[in-house]
Design a protein around this motif. Structure first.
Motif, mmCIF file in Angstrom:
data_model
loop_
_atom_site.group_PDB
_atom_site.id
_atom_site.type_symbol
_atom_site.label_atom_id
_atom_site.label_comp_id
_atom_site.label_asym_id
_atom_site.label_seq_id
_atom_site.Cartn_x
_atom_site.Cartn_y
_atom_site.Cartn_z
ATOM 1 N N GLU A 1 29.203 38.518 -2.291
ATOM 2 C CA GLU A 1 28.968 39.681 -1.430
ATOM 3 C C GLU A 1 27.567 39.682 -0.808
ATOM 4 O O GLU A 1 27.350 40.309 0.224
ATOM 5 C CB GLU A 1 29.201 40.977 -2.197
ATOM 6 C CG GLU A 1 28.261 41.167 -3.370
ATOM 7 C CD GLU A 1 28.605 42.377 -4.206
ATOM 8 O OE1 GLU A 1 27.673 42.952 -4.794
ATOM 9 O OE2 GLU A 1 29.787 42.747 -4.266
ATOM 10 N N ASN A 2 26.621 38.943 -1.395
ATOM 11 C CA ASN A 2 25.261 38.915 -0.863
ATOM 12 C C ASN A 2 25.048 37.885 0.239
ATOM 13 O O ASN A 2 24.074 37.974 0.980
ATOM 14 C CB ASN A 2 24.257 38.650 -1.998
ATOM 15 C CG ASN A 2 24.283 39.749 -3.029
ATOM 16 O OD1 ASN A 2 24.373 40.921 -2.697
ATOM 17 N ND2 ASN A 2 24.241 39.368 -4.291
ATOM 18 N N ILE B 1 27.884 36.498 2.222
ATOM 19 C CA ILE B 1 29.108 36.276 2.987
ATOM 20 C C ILE B 1 28.838 36.126 4.489
ATOM 21 O O ILE B 1 29.344 35.200 5.116
ATOM 22 C CB ILE B 1 30.171 37.365 2.706
ATOM 23 C CG1 ILE B 1 31.492 36.989 3.381
ATOM 24 C CG2 ILE B 1 29.688 38.737 3.115
ATOM 25 C CD1 ILE B 1 32.659 37.835 2.934
ATOM 26 N N ASP B 2 28.033 36.994 5.070
ATOM 27 C CA ASP B 2 27.768 36.914 6.511
ATOM 28 C C ASP B 2 27.059 35.617 6.867
ATOM 29 O O ASP B 2 27.453 34.906 7.794
ATOM 30 C CB ASP B 2 26.924 38.104 6.986
ATOM 31 C CG ASP B 2 27.684 39.421 6.904
ATOM 32 O OD1 ASP B 2 28.928 39.393 6.962
ATOM 33 O OD2 ASP B 2 27.028 40.465 6.778
ATOM 34 N N PHE B 3 26.021 35.283 6.124
ATOM 35 C CA PHE B 3 25.248 34.071 6.383
ATOM 36 C C PHE B 3 26.109 32.825 6.234
ATOM 37 O O PHE B 3 26.121 31.951 7.100
ATOM 38 C CB PHE B 3 24.039 34.006 5.436
ATOM 39 C CG PHE B 3 23.315 32.698 5.477
ATOM 40 C CD1 PHE B 3 22.443 32.408 6.519
ATOM 41 C CD2 PHE B 3 23.520 31.746 4.496
ATOM 42 C CE1 PHE B 3 21.780 31.184 6.571
ATOM 43 C CE2 PHE B 3 22.859 30.526 4.542
ATOM 44 C CZ PHE B 3 21.992 30.247 5.573
ATOM 45 N N LYS B 4 26.838 32.738 5.114
ATOM 46 C CA LYS B 4 27.639 31.530 4.852
ATOM 47 C C LYS B 4 28.748 31.359 5.882
ATOM 48 O O LYS B 4 28.962 30.251 6.383
ATOM 49 C CB LYS B 4 28.228 31.585 3.443
ATOM 50 C CG LYS B 4 27.234 31.190 2.381
ATOM 51 C CD LYS B 4 27.845 30.105 1.540
ATOM 52 C CE LYS B 4 26.848 29.623 0.522
ATOM 53 N NZ LYS B 4 27.449 28.780 -0.471
ATOM 54 N N LEU B 5 29.480 32.426 6.184
ATOM 55 C CA LEU B 5 30.566 32.303 7.160
ATOM 56 C C LEU B 5 30.032 31.926 8.534
ATOM 57 O O LEU B 5 30.603 31.077 9.216
ATOM 58 C CB LEU B 5 31.393 33.586 7.231
ATOM 59 C CG LEU B 5 32.270 33.867 6.018
ATOM 60 C CD1 LEU B 5 32.987 35.197 6.194
ATOM 61 C CD2 LEU B 5 33.263 32.746 5.770
ATOM 62 N N LYS B 6 28.929 32.531 8.938
ATOM 63 C CA LYS B 6 28.334 32.189 10.234
ATOM 64 C C LYS B 6 27.938 30.712 10.252
ATOM 65 O O LYS B 6 28.213 29.997 11.215
ATOM 66 C CB LYS B 6 27.115 33.067 10.519
ATOM 67 C CG LYS B 6 26.480 32.792 11.859
ATOM 68 C CD LYS B 6 25.314 33.726 12.139
ATOM 69 C CE LYS B 6 24.638 33.528 13.444
ATOM 70 N NZ LYS B 6 24.882 32.367 14.238
ATOM 71 N N ASN B 7 27.330 30.249 9.176
ATOM 72 C CA ASN B 7 26.909 28.850 9.083
ATOM 73 C C ASN B 7 28.109 27.899 9.144
ATOM 74 O O ASN B 7 28.074 26.888 9.844
ATOM 75 C CB ASN B 7 26.112 28.635 7.791
ATOM 76 C CG ASN B 7 25.473 27.281 7.735
ATOM 77 O OD1 ASN B 7 24.973 26.770 8.726
ATOM 78 N ND2 ASN B 7 25.489 26.677 6.556
ATOM 79 N N ILE B 8 29.157 28.214 8.420
ATOM 80 C CA ILE B 8 30.353 27.366 8.408
ATOM 81 C C ILE B 8 30.956 27.291 9.806
ATOM 82 O O ILE B 8 31.238 26.211 10.321
ATOM 83 C CB ILE B 8 31.391 27.896 7.399
ATOM 84 C CG1 ILE B 8 30.875 27.727 5.964
ATOM 85 C CG2 ILE B 8 32.738 27.189 7.584
ATOM 86 C CD1 ILE B 8 31.662 28.522 4.929
#
Length: 112
Positions: free
Chosen positions: A63-64, A66-73
């Motif tokens: 949850e901490n 999710i935004d960063f990782k999905l954007k990066n992927i």
């Protein structure tokens, strides 16, 4: 509820399988999706995290981040990227057969 053939068709038409539920047990659906050449994204420390290697054969979020990782992927997604991840996940899937699983349990139980 989806019939098996329609699920397979959906997976075959997809590049990603995302199941961020928490907690998730082994998560057989991840393995099925990976076998249909989907990049799997799930919640870290649950499901297939540990069976698949994060940022190599699958991606794990919390949850901490999710935004960063999905954007990066998604920002780094390409056909090459897809092939590389699928190559690593397929190597793991190929070892998931009853002989290998049985041998692993036998080795572990023999240690006791």
């Amino acid at each position: 509820e989806k019939k098996q053939n329609s699920v397979i068709k959906l997976l075959d038409e997809s590049n990603f399988f995302i199941l961020p539920s928490y907690p998730e047990t082994l998560g057989r659906s991840f393995i099925e999706a990976a076998s249909r050449h989907c990049i799997c994204i799930g919640h870290e420390k649950t499901g297939i995290d540990g069976l698949f290697e994060s940022n190599k054969s699958a991606f794990f979020i919390n949850e901490n981040n999710i935004d960063f990782k999905l954007k990066n992927i998604f920002d780094n997604y390409s056909e090459n990227f897809h092939k590389k991840v699928i190559l690593h996940s397929n190597a793991i899937i190929q070892n998931l057969n009853w002989d290998n699983i049985g041998n692993k349990y036998h080795r572990e139980l023999s240690k006791e």
